[in-house]
Design a protein around this motif. Structure first.
Motif, PDB file in Angstrom:
ATOM      1  N   ASP A   1       0.816  -1.216   0.000  1.00  0.00           N
ATOM      2  CA  ASP A   1       0.000   0.000   0.000  1.00  0.00           C
ATOM      3  C   ASP A   1       0.849   1.264   0.000  1.00  0.00           C
ATOM      4  O   ASP A   1       0.451   2.286  -0.561  1.00  0.00           O
ATOM      5  CB  ASP A   1      -0.943  -0.004   1.214  1.00  0.00           C
ATOM      6  N   ASP A   2       2.030   1.198   0.620  1.00  0.00           N
ATOM      7  CA  ASP A   2       2.902   2.376   0.637  1.00  0.00           C
ATOM      8  C   ASP A   2       3.866   2.407  -0.549  1.00  0.00           C
ATOM      9  O   ASP A   2       4.735   3.281  -0.623  1.00  0.00           O
ATOM     10  CB  ASP A   2       3.683   2.448   1.951  1.00  0.00           C
ATOM     11  N   LYS A   3       3.728   1.452  -1.462  1.00  0.00           N
ATOM     12  CA  LYS A   3       4.515   1.378  -2.700  1.00  0.00           C
ATOM     13  C   LYS A   3       6.002   1.117  -2.463  1.00  0.00           C
ATOM     14  O   LYS A   3       6.819   1.311  -3.367  1.00  0.00           O
ATOM     15  CB  LYS A   3       4.370   2.675  -3.520  1.00  0.00           C
ATOM     16  N   LYS A   4       6.362   0.631  -1.284  1.00  0.00           N
ATOM     17  CA  LYS A   4       7.768   0.425  -0.973  1.00  0.00           C
ATOM     18  C   LYS A   4       8.197  -1.034  -0.987  1.00  0.00           C
ATOM     19  O   LYS A   4       9.346  -1.358  -0.723  1.00  0.00           O
ATOM     20  CB  LYS A   4       8.093   1.039   0.392  1.00  0.00           C
ATOM     21  N   MET A   5       7.252  -1.935  -1.287  1.00  0.00           N
ATOM     22  CA  MET A   5       7.595  -3.347  -1.376  1.00  0.00           C
ATOM     23  C   MET A   5       6.836  -3.981  -2.527  1.00  0.00           C
ATOM     24  O   MET A   5       5.660  -3.700  -2.740  1.00  0.00           O
ATOM     25  CB  MET A   5       7.289  -4.074  -0.061  1.00  0.00           C
ATOM     26  N   TRP A   6       7.538  -4.834  -3.253  1.00  0.00           N
ATOM     27  CA  TRP A   6       6.963  -5.544  -4.394  1.00  0.00           C
ATOM     28  C   TRP A   6       6.697  -6.989  -4.003  1.00  0.00           C
ATOM     29  O   TRP A   6       7.528  -7.630  -3.349  1.00  0.00           O
ATOM     30  CB  TRP A   6       7.932  -5.501  -5.572  1.00  0.00           C
ATOM     31  N   PHE A   7       5.534  -7.499  -4.411  1.00  0.00           N
ATOM     32  CA  PHE A   7       5.181  -8.893  -4.184  1.00  0.00           C
ATOM     33  C   PHE A   7       4.896  -9.559  -5.528  1.00  0.00           C
ATOM     34  O   PHE A   7       4.311  -8.937  -6.423  1.00  0.00           O
ATOM     35  CB  PHE A   7       3.936  -9.009  -3.303  1.00  0.00           C
ATOM     36  N   PRO A   8       5.273 -10.827  -5.678  1.00  0.00           N
ATOM     37  CA  PRO A   8       5.046 -11.491  -6.967  1.00  0.00           C
ATOM     38  C   PRO A   8       3.576 -11.717  -7.284  1.00  0.00           C
ATOM     39  O   PRO A   8       3.200 -11.739  -8.454  1.00  0.00           O
ATOM     40  CB  PRO A   8       5.796 -12.816  -6.830  1.00  0.00           C
ATOM     41  N   THR A   9       2.734 -11.879  -6.248  1.00  0.00           N
ATOM     42  CA  THR A   9       1.303 -12.117  -6.472  1.00  0.00           C
ATOM     43  C   THR A   9       0.491 -11.474  -5.355  1.00  0.00           C
ATOM     44  O   THR A   9       1.030 -11.088  -4.308  1.00  0.00           O
ATOM     45  CB  THR A   9       0.975 -13.632  -6.483  1.00  0.00           C
ATOM     46  N   ALA A  10      -0.821 -11.406  -5.579  1.00  0.00           N
ATOM     47  CA  ALA A  10      -1.718 -10.889  -4.548  1.00  0.00           C
ATOM     48  C   ALA A  10      -1.728 -11.794  -3.320  1.00  0.00           C
ATOM     49  O   ALA A  10      -1.838 -11.322  -2.181  1.00  0.00           O
ATOM     50  CB  ALA A  10      -3.134 -10.741  -5.119  1.00  0.00           C
ATOM     51  N   LYS A  11      -1.629 -13.113  -3.530  1.00  0.00           N
ATOM     52  CA  LYS A  11      -1.563 -14.043  -2.399  1.00  0.00           C
ATOM     53  C   LYS A  11      -0.324 -13.776  -1.540  1.00  0.00           C
ATOM     54  O   LYS A  11      -0.373 -13.871  -0.312  1.00  0.00           O
ATOM     55  CB  LYS A  11      -1.540 -15.492  -2.896  1.00  0.00           C
ATOM     56  N   SER A  12       0.768 -13.472  -2.197  1.00  0.00           N
ATOM     57  CA  SER A  12       1.993 -13.173  -1.472  1.00  0.00           C
ATOM     58  C   SER A  12       1.814 -11.921  -0.614  1.00  0.00           C
ATOM     59  O   SER A  12       2.209 -11.879   0.557  1.00  0.00           O
ATOM     60  CB  SER A  12       3.149 -12.987  -2.454  1.00  0.00           C
ATOM     61  N   LYS A  13       1.193 -10.896  -1.163  1.00  0.00           N
ATOM     62  CA  LYS A  13       0.940  -9.676  -0.409  1.00  0.00           C
ATOM     63  C   LYS A  13       0.011  -9.946   0.767  1.00  0.00           C
ATOM     64  O   LYS A  13       0.228  -9.444   1.879  1.00  0.00           O
ATOM     65  CB  LYS A  13       0.344  -8.607  -1.315  1.00  0.00           C
ATOM     66  N   LYS A  14      -1.023 -10.737   0.552  1.00  0.00           N
ATOM     67  CA  LYS A  14      -1.957 -11.045   1.628  1.00  0.00           C
ATOM     68  C   LYS A  14      -1.241 -11.769   2.771  1.00  0.00           C
ATOM     69  O   LYS A  14      -1.517 -11.523   3.954  1.00  0.00           O
ATOM     70  CB  LYS A  14      -3.108 -11.907   1.106  1.00  0.00           C
ATOM     71  N   GLY A  15      -0.309 -12.650   2.434  1.00  0.00           N
ATOM     72  CA  GLY A  15       0.460 -13.328   3.467  1.00  0.00           C
ATOM     73  C   GLY A  15       1.276 -12.357   4.303  1.00  0.00           C
ATOM     74  O   GLY A  15       1.361 -12.481   5.532  1.00  0.00           O
ATOM     75  N   TYR A  16       1.838 -11.376   3.639  1.00  0.00           N
ATOM     76  CA  TYR A  16       2.634 -10.369   4.344  1.00  0.00           C
ATOM     77  C   TYR A  16       1.774  -9.559   5.306  1.00  0.00           C
ATOM     78  O   TYR A  16       2.159  -9.321   6.460  1.00  0.00           O
ATOM     79  CB  TYR A  16       3.312  -9.453   3.323  1.00  0.00           C
ATOM     80  N   THR A  17       0.603  -9.150   4.849  1.00  0.00           N
ATOM     81  CA  THR A  17      -0.273  -8.344   5.707  1.00  0.00           C
ATOM     82  C   THR A  17      -0.951  -9.200   6.785  1.00  0.00           C
ATOM     83  O   THR A  17      -1.564  -8.653   7.700  1.00  0.00           O
ATOM     84  CB  THR A  17      -1.348  -7.626   4.872  1.00  0.00           C
ATOM     85  N   SER A  18      -0.825 -10.517   6.680  1.00  0.00           N
ATOM     86  CA  SER A  18      -1.405 -11.418   7.679  1.00  0.00           C
ATOM     87  C   SER A  18      -0.368 -11.863   8.706  1.00  0.00           C
ATOM     88  O   SER A  18      -0.592 -12.803   9.467  1.00  0.00           O
ATOM     89  CB  SER A  18      -1.995 -12.657   6.994  1.00  0.00           C
ATOM     90  N   SER A  19       0.777 -11.203   8.727  1.00  0.00           N
ATOM     91  CA  SER A  19       1.871 -11.615   9.599  1.00  0.00           C
ATOM     92  C   SER A  19       2.392 -10.431  10.399  1.00  0.00           C
ATOM     93  O   SER A  19       2.510  -9.317   9.882  1.00  0.00           O
ATOM     94  CB  SER A  19       3.007 -12.202   8.753  1.00  0.00           C
TER      95      SER A  19
END
Length: 564
Positions: A192-210
């Motif tokens: 959301d802050d444009k400072k990290m890239w994730f390969p997929t939406a699932k990958s991003k969701k995992g990050y925000t779930s941790s």
């Protein structure tokens, strides 16, 4: 009759010799690996294999980098296992594949020019129960994996590539503007802050779930499939194995850690080239966890996180496991980029003991010798012997003991704050959750071009105990700092500090300094500070004008400093 017996004897002897030659495709460990070792170290057992070999090409594998060869690898391994063991040959070519499961009595041998390239298809990697970062958890299955296997090896001169770029999130601050723009244009999803890239939406969701970056602890286990792409595997996972050899290949581009022997014994890691991009998140080289009787020698590391790291589980999971990493020799390794050259922790709750490290070179490594833990870990690290280490251009600390580790990189990243690991002087009760580091011996240490010569810091309630540094030359911007340490010996240590005092001692006791030399830089060479400091001994012969070269803090107890 005599001739008949003689013939029978010769035939029998020839059969035994032939059998030995056939079984001995593995070079022995030379005796000099065990020379000069201070610990009581059993001889590590190597695997051995009969002189039997099959090629993956015989099972329909195609080395064009396009056809997936998962089934061919599995069939070749099964063929060898069913025949009683031997080598699975990977010839020259680019061999695309899904996960490879090693089984007992198998030597996966990569010939010159062979590249094993793991698939970028996340569906090839089902979720499995495992351990990562010292916690019992669920991750995607590792590209190379073995469970309770005995007599296994990966040998040869080829390359094993985990296609880690398909898995890893990337922080913007770790790339140049051009690299970042290219990565973003390749696809994927931004934070959301444009400072990290994730390969997929699932990958991003995992990050925000941790809450701790790697293990999603804000969602239930039933929901893990929805963040599967985030659950990056270590590239080589060897769990509860015995007689393991990795000898020769290059291991590179891992999704998370590169090589992870876990709860295994008789492990030999030698002659490897272990590589990861410097920006790779959790891009460790080798993480030896809860293993015993191991040799690590003649390897080169150039990775994104710690290079040679010893662990034994994290917090309660590690203490419940109760398996230390013990009886290990580390010799003749070279480390280029890494967060640490030789590292213990921070997940060391099961303990680390009886370790010998010598004749290693660290070139531009963030920290040279790195020991890290924090309150809550528990565990004991003891009987560590380190000698003949050469370091150059270490940007932070040549030697670092940090008992307030909170996950920061040695060179702080854009989203990290030094205050997260700030020392807390409040004394808390000592319990099973209190980590202990003691009986650590270092000698013949040379470091030039460092940020800090050495940093020794225990906990206020549990000091760093019985550490000895002898015959050291440390050239750095900053000198040696000692905090909450009991029983430190500095003998024949030369410090060339550009900006600060050569030695600062705070709230420590039983510190003995002799043969200490330093260069004048306009700062008071030695400072003794802290109301809890006691029994500090300096050698008068080390100073020309001791009253000017040694300063005492205002709150230092009257008899805390002794000049002999």
């Amino acid at each position: 009759m005599k001739k008949q017996y003689k013939s029978i004897f010769l035939i029998s002897a020839l059969a035994v010799l032939t059998s030995l030659v056939q079984a001995r495709q593995i070079d022995p460990v030379l005796d000099d690996i065990y020379e000069g070792v201070e610990i009581k170290m059993p001889k590590v057992q190597l695997p051995s294999f009969p002189d039997r070999a099959v090629s993956i090409a015989d099972f329909g594998a195609k080395g064009d980098g396009m056809v997936k060869n998962t089934e061919a690898f599995a069939k070749a391994i099964d063929e060898v296992v069913q025949a009683g063991g031997g080598r699975v040959i990977v010839p020259r070519g680019i061999w695309l594949t899904g996960p490879i499961t090693l089984k007992s009595n198998t030597n996966l041998h990569l010939e010159d020019g062979a590249l094993v390239l793991f698939s970028r298809d996340f569906d090839d990697y089902p979720l499995v129960k495992t351990s990562f970062e010292g916690l019992n958890t669920v991750r995607c299955i590792s590209p190379i994996n073995a469970l309770e296997a005995e007599n296994i090896a990966i040998t040869g001169t080829g390359v094993i590539d985990g296609n880690g770029d398909a898995w890893r999130p990337v922080k913007k601050g770790k790339m140049t503007a051009g690299q970042w723009d290219k990565l973003v244009r390749s696809g994927g999803v931004l934070s959301d802050d444009k400072k990290m890239w994730f390969p997929t939406a699932k990958s991003k969701k995992g990050y925000t779930s941790s809450t701790n970056f790697n293990v999603p602890d804000l969602i239930s286990e039933n929901e893990l499939a929805s963040v599967k792409d985030f659950l990056r595997p270590v590239m080589v996972s060897l769990v509860k194995c015995n007689k393991v050899l990795l000898d020769g290949p290059t291991f590179q581009n891992s999704p998370a850690w590169n090589i992870h022997p876990l709860m295994s014994e008789n492990v030999v890691i030698r002659n490897l080239n272990v590589r990861n991009p410097w920006y790779s998140q959790n891009g460790d080289g080798l993480d030896l966890e809860s293993c015993k009787n191991a040799l690590i020698y003649n390897n080169t590391f150039d990775v994104g996180d710690d290079a040679i790291c010893f662990k034994s589980g994290k917090n309660e999971d590690g203490r419940d496991r109760g398996m230390p990493t013990e009886n290990v020799i580390v010799k003749n390794n070279t480390v280029y980029h890494a967060h640490g050259g030789f590292v213990v922790g921070s997940e060391m709750s099961g303990g680390v003991k009886n370790i010998h490290v010598s004749h290693c070179t660290f070139i531009g490594t963030d920290v040279g010798l790195r020991f890290k833990s924090t309150r809550g870990r528990g565990g004991v690290v003891e009987n560590i012997h380190i000698s003949d280490i050469d370091m150059i251009n270490i940007p932070t600390d040549a030697i670092r003991f940090n008992m307030f580790y909170g996950g920061n990189s040695p060179v702080l990243e854009e989203d990290q704050d030094a205050e997260d690991e700030a020392r807390n002087e409040a004394i808390v009760p000592v319990t099973e959750e209190t980590p202990a580091f003691r009986n650590i011996y270092m000698k013949n240490i040379r470091a030039t071009g460092s940020g800090t010569a050495a940093f020794f810091m225990g906990l206020p309630e549990k000091s760093l105990e019985n550490v000895r540094l002898e015959n050291a030359l440390l050239e750095a911007k900053n000198g040696i700092t000692v905090i909450d340490t009991d029983g430190l010996i500095l003998k024949n240590v030369q410090v060339k500090a550009e900006r600060t005092s050569a030695l600062t001692v705070y709230n420590s006791k039983n510190v003995n300094v002799s043969g200490f030399t330093f260069e004048e830089n306009g700062k008071t060479p030695v400072r003794i500070l802290g109301k809890l400091t006691n029994a500090i001994q300096l050698d008068k012969a080390d100073f020309s004008t001791i009253n000017e070269q040694v300063s005492k803090g205002n709150d230092l107890p009257a008899n805390a400093l002794k000049i002999k």
